[in-house]
Design an enzyme around this catalytic site. Structure first.
Site, mmCIF file in Angstrom:
data_model
loop_
_atom_site.group_PDB
_atom_site.id
_atom_site.type_symbol
_atom_site.label_atom_id
_atom_site.label_comp_id
_atom_site.label_asym_id
_atom_site.label_seq_id
_atom_site.Cartn_x
_atom_site.Cartn_y
_atom_site.Cartn_z
ATOM 1 N N ASP A 291 1.891 7.739 -2.496
ATOM 2 C CA ASP A 291 0.715 7.053 -1.942
ATOM 3 C C ASP A 291 -0.510 7.412 -2.781
ATOM 4 O O ASP A 291 -1.629 7.450 -2.300
ATOM 5 C CB ASP A 291 0.487 7.395 -0.470
ATOM 6 N N LYS B 195 4.381 -6.272 -0.419
ATOM 7 C CA LYS B 195 3.757 -5.223 0.395
ATOM 8 C C LYS B 195 3.150 -5.868 1.643
ATOM 9 O O LYS B 195 2.447 -6.873 1.564
ATOM 10 C CB LYS B 195 2.654 -4.530 -0.409
ATOM 11 N N GLY C 112 -8.673 1.974 -0.958
ATOM 12 C CA GLY C 112 -9.719 2.419 -0.047
ATOM 13 C C GLY C 112 -10.800 1.373 0.184
ATOM 14 O O GLY C 112 -10.645 0.202 -0.147
ATOM 15 N N HIS D 295 3.823 -0.619 5.009
ATOM 16 C CA HIS D 295 2.951 0.447 5.494
ATOM 17 C C HIS D 295 3.123 0.516 7.013
ATOM 18 O O HIS D 295 2.818 -0.430 7.719
ATOM 19 C CB HIS D 295 1.493 0.136 5.131
ATOM 20 N N HIS E 21 5.028 3.794 -4.746
ATOM 21 C CA HIS E 21 3.878 3.473 -3.895
ATOM 22 C C HIS E 21 2.661 4.213 -4.433
ATOM 23 O O HIS E 21 2.319 5.298 -3.980
ATOM 24 C CB HIS E 21 4.154 3.888 -2.448
ATOM 25 N N HIS F 46 5.275 5.987 4.672
ATOM 26 C CA HIS F 46 4.396 6.875 5.467
ATOM 27 C C HIS F 46 5.119 7.357 6.723
ATOM 28 O O HIS F 46 4.488 7.604 7.757
ATOM 29 C CB HIS F 46 3.083 6.184 5.867
ATOM 30 N N GLU G 63 -12.409 1.513 3.398
ATOM 31 C CA GLU G 63 -12.588 1.401 4.852
ATOM 32 C C GLU G 63 -13.958 1.898 5.310
ATOM 33 O O GLU G 63 -14.527 1.373 6.252
ATOM 34 C CB GLU G 63 -11.502 2.209 5.573
ATOM 35 N N HIS H 159 -1.436 3.519 -5.835
ATOM 36 C CA HIS H 159 -2.570 2.581 -5.947
ATOM 37 C C HIS H 159 -3.247 2.786 -7.295
ATOM 38 O O HIS H 159 -4.385 3.258 -7.373
ATOM 39 C CB HIS H 159 -3.537 2.805 -4.791
#
Length: 396
Positions: free
Chosen positions: A291, A162, A75, A201, A68, A230, A77, A70
């Site tokens: 993550d 995912k 991001g 997630h 997991h 998570h 947000e 990226h």
């Protein structure tokens, strides 16, 4: 002359089980021999050009498999300013990651699966092994072809799906839609000989894992089809994860979600693993991922402005060694960050130090557990605190 082999002499091997002190012969990206003594003279007589690494006071463990990460950025947000950039090769190898599985996050609109796929192929050409998950937070999932099943069947690097759930940013779909989505991934895995795993997630909502338990109880979809992650984000989520694990499901702990990196409500990863083991979750059902390069934005209470919390890729190696320092057996820690992940994702040549397997190994100092050498597919990528192999566009 071109070096085409490696011999690691007298190194203490955890494969993940302890094999004691062994010599390891690597050739053509594969582990050829694991023996008490590999005859270097005999190898020289064959004409091979190889390097010898003295393994005294070193441990050999399988390379980390980060399922997991990226690696093409995440991001956004908080707006365009909060989009993390792609991860260079050097950050991954410095973290002991020899296999990385990339995926999208909240942004399945401006972030592209096509770009993710190309980044995966670039990293593989640079020296590590890569896979990706199709999809993102959204359902219906963004795809590369016409549908989830086709993505997994037809694209070599796509191994699963995912999605996001129990999160205010996820698609709030019905259970029927959810299980139909999972079924597409399962069929894609079956038809392609891949895992078809659904990486979930799990957010801070109230539903958590219960809808997936319902799917397992009321359909023929097995619990191992899922990889919820998570699960150390809070005590409440972790307690539910312990029940899930006792039922036979995989439990993925996020190494980068910890108080060390500003996630104040999280259960620190090494402590989360200890709790899961104490509560009866089998060690072969616990995994850990970074993550890495993922980011969430929070409000600074003093200024009212947004600030990013970024999970670094190096967190996986940090928590691997932290588990050992806190009393978890080396064999167990290795399984959690490598072997179990390989088994769940059907990466059959990864996650073990075994003859015929891929030559993905870490050499650690026996006393401090610091990273000494990273070998990916037989090539030395990092050695004695220095990155040996960098990405094409990194500063050398």
């Amino acid at each position: 002359m071109i070096m085409n082999g490696l011999v690691i002499r007298n190194v203490r091997v955890y494969a993940p089980n302890s094999l004691g002190y062994k010599d390891i012969f690597i050739f053509g990206g594969k582990i050829i021999k694991i023996e008490d003594h590999v005859s270097c003279n005999a190898l020289k007589e064959t004409g091979l050009v190889f390097r010898i690494i003295e393994g005294d006071q070193l441990l050999a463990v399988p390379g980390l498999i980060d399922q997991h990460v990226h690696f093409n950025g995440a991001g956004g947000e908080g707006g365009p300013l909060y989009r993390t950039p792609p991860t260079p090769l050097s950050l991954l190898v410095k973290a002991g990651i020899t296999t990385a599985v990339g995926l999208l996050g909240t942004d399945g609109v401006a972030r592209s699966l096509r770009e993710l796929l190309m980044k995966a192929r670039a990293l593989e050409m640079e020296g590590i092994t890569t896979k990706i998950f199709t999809g993102a937070y959204q359902i219906p999932s963004p795809v590369l072809t016409s549908d989830i099943t086709s993505d997994i069947m037809l694209i070599d690097k796509v191994i699963g799906l995912k999605i996001a759930f129990s999160d205010h940013r996820s698609s709030h779909v019905s259970r029927q839609t959810l299980q139909e989505t999972v079924s597409q991934a399962r069929v894609g895995g079956i038809l392609s000989g891949k895992s078809g795993v659904v990486m979930i997630h799990i957010g801070e909502g109230t539903h958590r894992l219960r809808p997936f338990l319902d799917i397992v109880e009321t359909t023929d979809i097995p619990i191992h089809q899922f990889a919820p992650t998570h699960l150390n984000r809070s005590q409440e989520v972790l307690q539910e994860a312990a029940f899930w694990g006792r039922e036979g499901g995989y439990v993925d702990i996020s190494a980068g979600v910890s108080s060390r990196y500003g996630f104040i409500s999280a259960v620190n990863p090494s402590q989360a693993v200890a709790l899961l083991l104490k509560q009866g979750v089998a060690e072969n059902r616990i995994t850990m991922s970074s993550d890495g390069n993922g980011v969430m934005t929070v409000h600074n209470p003093d200024t009212g402005t947004l600030q990013p919390l970024i999970a670094p890729v190096k967190a996986l190696f940090e928590e691997f060694t932290q588990m050992i320092r806190e009393g978890i057996a080396i064999e167990t820690a290795v399984r959690i960050v490598s072997t179990n992940v390989a088994d769940h994702l059907c990466l059959f040549e990864k996650g073990r130090i075994v003859e015929g397997g891929d030559a993905d190994l870490l050499l650690l100092s026996e006393d401090e557990l610091s990273l000494h050498t990273v070998i990916a597919r037989g090539e030395i990528m990092f050695e004695k605190g220095r990155v040996i192999k960098r990405g094409l566009f990194e500063e050398q």
